[in-house]
Design a protein around this motif. Structure first.
Motif, PDB file in Angstrom:
ATOM      1  N   HIS A 126      -1.769   5.379   3.268  1.00  0.00           N
ATOM      2  CA  HIS A 126      -2.431   4.764   4.423  1.00  0.00           C
ATOM      3  C   HIS A 126      -3.607   5.600   4.929  1.00  0.00           C
ATOM      4  CE1 HIS A 126       0.392   1.418   4.791  1.00  0.00           C
ATOM      5  NE2 HIS A 126       1.258   2.295   4.260  1.00  0.00           N
ATOM      6  N   GLY A 139      -4.104  -3.620   0.110  1.00  0.00           N
ATOM      7  CA  GLY A 139      -2.923  -3.744  -0.746  1.00  0.00           C
ATOM      8  C   GLY A 139      -2.990  -4.974  -1.634  1.00  0.00           C
ATOM      9  N   ARG A 157       0.856  -1.194   0.000  1.00  0.00           N
ATOM     10  CA  ARG A 157       0.000   0.000   0.000  1.00  0.00           C
ATOM     11  C   ARG A 157       0.881   1.229   0.000  1.00  0.00           C
ATOM     12  NH1 ARG A 157      -3.734  -0.438   4.964  1.00  0.00           N
ATOM     13  NH2 ARG A 157      -4.663   1.415   4.047  1.00  0.00           N
TER      14      ARG A 157
END
Ligand code: ADP
Length: 539
Positions: A498, A504, A495
């Protein structure tokens, strides 16, 4: 375009008929150089060419083969014209039996991809049909008074040996190296799985050229009858070093150097300088030479292919292992975190007497449950995409995208986004629907997720066809992806931002699905400006 399901069902244009006949005639006339006794020759090329033609084009070639054999009765010197239609039968029968036994009965692959098919080719394709041909022909010769009955079996033996080797040596390189170009030229569908065209690397090619020169030198300087094993040694060395294809080429070259070169350049044929017993001796040598090296080359190639396949399997297993490691790590985070949060919130809900807070707790529990739900869906998508077989069907791309957009309409912020589908040039496509849905869904939900909070958010779809590849582009005016992360976003569980929820997994799954389809996904993006994902899948 002439599309069909292989050699036996293809339409044969008049050019193919004509070229096939010319080829058969040239090979038959060339064989006259090697005329040994009436009706027999040292090197009978028509068998090799005919075998290749009937394997590629099917039994409809038999008519041409009969015609060719009929015409050649004149050149072979059969006295009675009335005997010609009969003399043309054994050769036609040879091709018919070869095709029946090798292609039809044993389902032999004529590009000889492994030892199993090589043995089938040698026995079913050549040895048995040649035996039938030879017995029939020799008895016919005897019947028409052109061969002494007492000589019949020694003549069958000698001629069989004389035809077996050149037929294999000339046809094999053609079947190995020319089958694929031939089918490609006619745009015919490959006739079976693993229809390959073995390539020769630069080093083996250089070695082959040096070997050819060396063989030429040998031909001039040593006596083949005494020293045939020197040639055997050369082709064995090539077999061990470079495998099947190059060995087939070296054997062909030896045949050219030993038989054709003297015959064509000096008009010296074997029958002029060898006696019958010497010839049988030479034939035994050359047959063994060809067989040993060809089988050895095939075994070496099979061994290398097996090694390569083990290496590939190992790489796959290693990849799966690292994915599994990451998977376990991520599951512990992505599944456990929302569960813990649900448990914590239900505890708080039980303890907190203030009814006003309950709605907020329930909303947060719902949010955690959604995360779990999304994660499990992604895992299921991945599992389905990697395990299920591919299916292909006509799909309306615009409809599929619209349905997908509709599925996202309850996402908060969705109403601010403008969707533009006006650039969809290619709307009717043919591919696997489940994988395409996975790709579009993941790219679209990312685009929505990362642009819904921007001003004037817009998501644009475009599609076009380039060289048989569908290009589908999904562009957004979202937050973009910093350049240093762009390479890694397709990795499992990676990912780059955040602030938004996510596991992800989305791009990893989409990329795997695209690969399954024989395509790929690439990205170009500028931070703060937007992202552009380009999907390429074959049509
Ligand atoms: P996730 O579930 O986290 O979205 P993905 O594999 O779909 O996982 O995406 C990996 C990362 O790539 C995301 O965390 C995000 O940082 C970045 N990304 C993917 N698509 C976009 C996009 N359209 N705009 C901005 N960033 C994106």
């Amino acid at each position: 375009m002439n599309r069909n399901t292989g050699a036996l069902h293809g339409k044969t244009s008049k050019w193919i008929w004509l070229s096939a006949f010319v080829l058969l005639q040239i090979s038959s006339l060339l064989s006259i150089f090697f005329l040994y006794t009436k009706g027999t020759a040292d090197v009978y090329l028509t068998f090799s060419i005919g075998i290749v033609l009937i394997y590629w084009l099917g039994p409809r070639m038999l008519f041409l083969m009969y015609l060719n054999a009929l015409v050649n009765c004149y050149f072979w010197g059969h006295e009675s014209i009335l005997s010609w239609p009969v003399f043309a039968i054994p050769e036609t029968l040879f091709f018919l039996i070869s095709w029946l036994l090798f292609v039809k009965v044993s389902k032999g692959k004529f590009w000889v991809p492994d030892l199993n098919h090589l043995v089938k080719f040698l026995v079913m394709g050549i040895a048995i049909p040649l035996s039938v041909y030879m017995i029939l022909l020799k008895y016919l010769l005897a019947y028409f008074g052109e061969l002494d009955l007492t000589e019949i079996w020694s003549s069958i033996f000698a001629s069989w040996l004389g035809d077996f080797m050149p037929t294999i040596i000339v046809s094999l390189p053609m079947l190995i190296y020319l089958s694929k170009p031939f089918f490609k030229l006619l745009r015919w569908t490959p006739p079976g799985e693993g229809f390959i065209n073995p390539k020769i690397g630069k080093r083996p090619a250089a070695e082959l050229i040096i070997t050819f020169l060396f063989i030429l030198l040998l031909t001039i300087s040593i006596d083949f009858v005494k020293y045939w094993y020197v040639y055997a040694l050369i082709s064995l060395v090539i077999a061990v070093r470079h495998g099947f294809g190059p060995t087939a080429l070296v054997n062909l070259f030896i045949l050219l150097a030993v038989y054709f070169f003297p015959a064509i350049v000096f008009r010296q044929t074997a029958n002029l300088y060898f006696s019958q017993s010497e010839l049988v001796e030479i034939y035994m040598g050359t047959n063994l030479l060809a067989l040993f090296s060809i089988v050895c080359g095939r075994v070496i190639s099979d061994y290398r292919l097996a090694q390569q396949s083990i290496r590939e399997q190992m790489e796959k297993v290693e990849k799966i292992n690292t994915e599994l490691d990451r998977f376990v790590y991520s599951v512990s985070h992505d599944l456990v975190a929302p569960l813990k949060s649900i448990k914590g919130l239900t505890n708080l809900l039980k303890k907190d007497q203030n009814e006003l807070n309950s709605a907020d707790y329930i909303l947060r529990i719902e949010d955690s449950a959604d995360k779990l739900d999304e994660f499990i869906h992604e895992i299921l998508d991945y599992s389905r995409s990697s395990r299920l077989e591919l299916t292909s069907k006509e799909i309306d791309l615009e409809k599929l995208i619209n349905l997908n957009i509709d599925n996202h309409k309850f996402i908060q912020g969705f109403e601010h986004i403008t969707f533009d589908l006006s650039q969809l040039e290619q709307k009717q496509i043919r591919t696997d629907e489940m994988r395409l849905k996975i790709i579009v869904n993941n790219l679209l939900s990312n685009a929505i997720k990362f642009c819904k909070d921007q001003e004037n958010a817009e998501i644009k779809f475009s599609s076009s066809l380039h060289n048989g590849m569908l290009q589908l582009i999904i562009e957004d005016t979202g937050i973009g992806i910093p350049e240093e992360y762009q390479e890694r976003i397709f990795e499992m569980f990676y990912r780059a931002s955040h602030d938004q929820p996510g596991s992800g997994l989305g791009l990893f799954i989409a990329q795997e699905a695209a690969r399954k389809l024989g395509g790929s996904i690439s990205v170009s993006s500028r931070e703060g400006v937007g992202s552009r994902f380009q999907v390429e899948i074959p049509q």
